[in-house]
Motif scaffolding. Structure first.
Motif, PDB file in Angstrom:
ATOM      1  N   MET A  34      42.186  39.830  46.899  1.00  0.00           N
ATOM      2  CA  MET A  34      41.826  38.970  48.227  1.00  0.00           C
ATOM      3  C   MET A  34      40.730  38.194  47.923  1.00  0.00           C
ATOM      4  O   MET A  34      39.743  38.177  47.171  1.00  0.00           O
ATOM      5  CB  MET A  34      41.743  40.032  49.157  1.00  0.00           C
ATOM      6  CG  MET A  34      40.751  40.634  49.159  1.00  0.00           C
ATOM      7  SD  MET A  34      40.684  41.755  50.781  1.00  0.00           S
ATOM      8  CE  MET A  34      40.965  43.486  49.944  1.00  0.00           C
ATOM      9  N   GLU A  38      38.681  37.785  53.189  1.00  0.00           N
ATOM     10  CA  GLU A  38      39.543  38.961  53.771  1.00  0.00           C
ATOM     11  C   GLU A  38      38.864  40.285  53.503  1.00  0.00           C
ATOM     12  O   GLU A  38      39.276  41.330  54.059  1.00  0.00           O
ATOM     13  CB  GLU A  38      40.793  38.872  52.882  1.00  0.00           C
ATOM     14  CG  GLU A  38      41.569  37.587  53.459  1.00  0.00           C
ATOM     15  CD  GLU A  38      42.598  37.137  52.055  1.00  0.00           C
ATOM     16  OE1 GLU A  38      43.700  37.377  52.680  1.00  0.00           O
ATOM     17  OE2 GLU A  38      42.331  37.052  51.192  1.00  0.00           O
ATOM     18  N   HIS A  39      37.621  40.095  53.011  1.00  0.00           N
ATOM     19  CA  HIS A  39      36.953  41.707  52.535  1.00  0.00           C
ATOM     20  C   HIS A  39      36.204  42.043  53.732  1.00  0.00           C
ATOM     21  O   HIS A  39      35.816  41.202  54.650  1.00  0.00           O
ATOM     22  CB  HIS A  39      35.985  41.515  51.315  1.00  0.00           C
ATOM     23  CG  HIS A  39      36.541  41.684  50.124  1.00  0.00           C
ATOM     24  ND1 HIS A  39      36.891  42.757  49.591  1.00  0.00           N
ATOM     25  CD2 HIS A  39      36.923  40.688  49.080  1.00  0.00           C
ATOM     26  CE1 HIS A  39      37.267  42.716  48.325  1.00  0.00           C
ATOM     27  NE2 HIS A  39      37.437  41.241  48.086  1.00  0.00           N
TER      28      HIS A  39
END
Ligand code: PMP
Length: 365
Positions: A34, A38-39
């Motif tokens: 990802m 998105e982390h």
């Protein structure tokens, strides 16, 4: 793909290397499946980026352990309010040095919080064309702090020697000349700078603050506005703008690869020299209203003989791939922003265009 020569005042040009790195890592950040966006901001992937951005700031500027490096939100405009909220207790007064529209805005916010004084102003007839001389500074030795704006983005003036304030803490808005060169952080109690000019995209304001100033800050203000809250939580008290911080990391690591701030300074001085020489070569045509010793190396402003010629200049430059040259709406004229990511080659192209423009439109009309 043709990248334009970007002279925007901020958001501004970013180094291609930093953008390419973002492109390459965008879909799958280091094999994690990802993007960094998105982390979780509490995960190890993002935390490594976050810590690296802080470490690079410390390394490039030689920031000592006496200082916190914070990555906050709300831009420099929010700092106009947050500085007095933290540092201006009742019964004290803060000194403001006015050198342009942004320092006026900082003062307006401080007035809402507590007592203020104008320690100097060079705003003759609403135009700021110079930095005050030492003997013009009327500093209050008991002030809570002195606030200054190190570079005046609208008017094209810059401080090259910072004022002596004795024991009074010096606070600087460095938004438009942060990290253009190395400077002695120890001269300041607190520095703030929006990232979107010299070191990254918008969305972040960097704060470098002396630890005793942070610890001594007012506690009777909302937690989110206390520097102490962010210092105690490594700027992870609330969800930070992770992608902006990631991009700042990319830009700072590019700066390090270029040779750090001494290399940046060399290039920035060369760009300024080339452009002011081109202006002065045609001083009867390109008119720089700024006092010679106050001329900014970050935002170079000048006028042409008429507004119609200025419009034509901006239009023709755009056709040659040079954008962002129109002066701020409150000032008019031409403004060329020469932040770290603007190359010497772009400035050479601009000065060649300036010479050509006179050849075709030389007669004053
Ligand atoms: N201070 C200075 C010197 C600036 O140039 C700017 C933005 N151009 C600001 C403050 C305001 O910054 P922001 O829009 O990030 O709040």
């Amino acid at each position: 793909m043709a990248r334009v020569m970007n002279f925007n005042p901020g958001p501004a040009a970013l180094p291609l290397t930093a953008l390419e790195r973002a492109r390459d890592e965008l879909i799958d950040f280091r094999g994690s499946g990802m993007s960094i966006i998105e982390h979780s901001h509490r995960g190890k992937e993002y935390e490594a980026v976050h810590d690296e951005a802080i470490a690079l700031t410390r390394e490039l500027l030689s920031v000592s352990d006496n200082y916190h490096v914070l990555f906050l939100q709300g831009g420099a405009s929010q700092q106009f309010a947050v500085v007095p909220m933290n540092l201006l207790p009742s019964g004290k007064s803060a000194d403001y040095i006015l050198t342009g529209g942004w320092s006026e805005k900082a003062l307006e916010e401080a007035k809402l919080i507590g007592q203020t004084r104008v320690a100097a102003s060079t705003g003759e007839n609403g135009k700021y064309t110079r930095i005050p001389r030492k003997d013009e500074l009327k500093l209050d030795p008991n002030a809570a702090y002195v606030h200054m704006t190190s570079n005046n983005t609208l008017f094209g003036t810059q401080w090259f020697e910072f004022p002596e304030t004795g024991n009074v803490p010096l606070v600087a808005d460095m938004s438009s000349d942060f990290m253009w060169r190395k400077f002695d952080v120890n001269r300041f109690a607190l520095i703030y700078a929006g990232a979107q000019k010299n070191i990254g995209p918008s969305g972040i304001v960097l704060v470098i603050a002396r630890k005793d100033i942070v610890e001594g800050g007012r506690k009777d203000i909302p937690k989110i506005f206390r520097y102490n809250t962010h210092a105690d939580n490594r700027s992870l008290y609330n969800t930070p703008p992770t992608f902006s911080i990631y991009l700042v990391r990319n830009v700072l690591s590019w700066m390090k690869e270029q040779g750090g701030l001494s290399a940046m300074e060399k290039i920035n001085r060369e760009k300024g020299r080339l452009l002011y020489e081109a202006i002065d070569r045609h001083a009867d045509y390109y008119r720089c209203p700024v006092a010679t010793d106050s001329r900014s190396l970050m935002n170079v402003v000048f006028r042409l003989p008429t507004e119609a010629l200025e419009e034509q200049f901006v239009g023709e430059a755009k056709k040659k791939g040079m954008v962002g040259l129109k002066g701020h709406r409150s000032v008019g004229g031409i403004r060329v922003s020469l932040y770290n990511a603007v190359s010497v080659e772009s400035v050479k192209a601009l000065t060649a265009f300036m010479d050509d423009f006179i050849r075709s439109n030389g007669a004053k009309s």
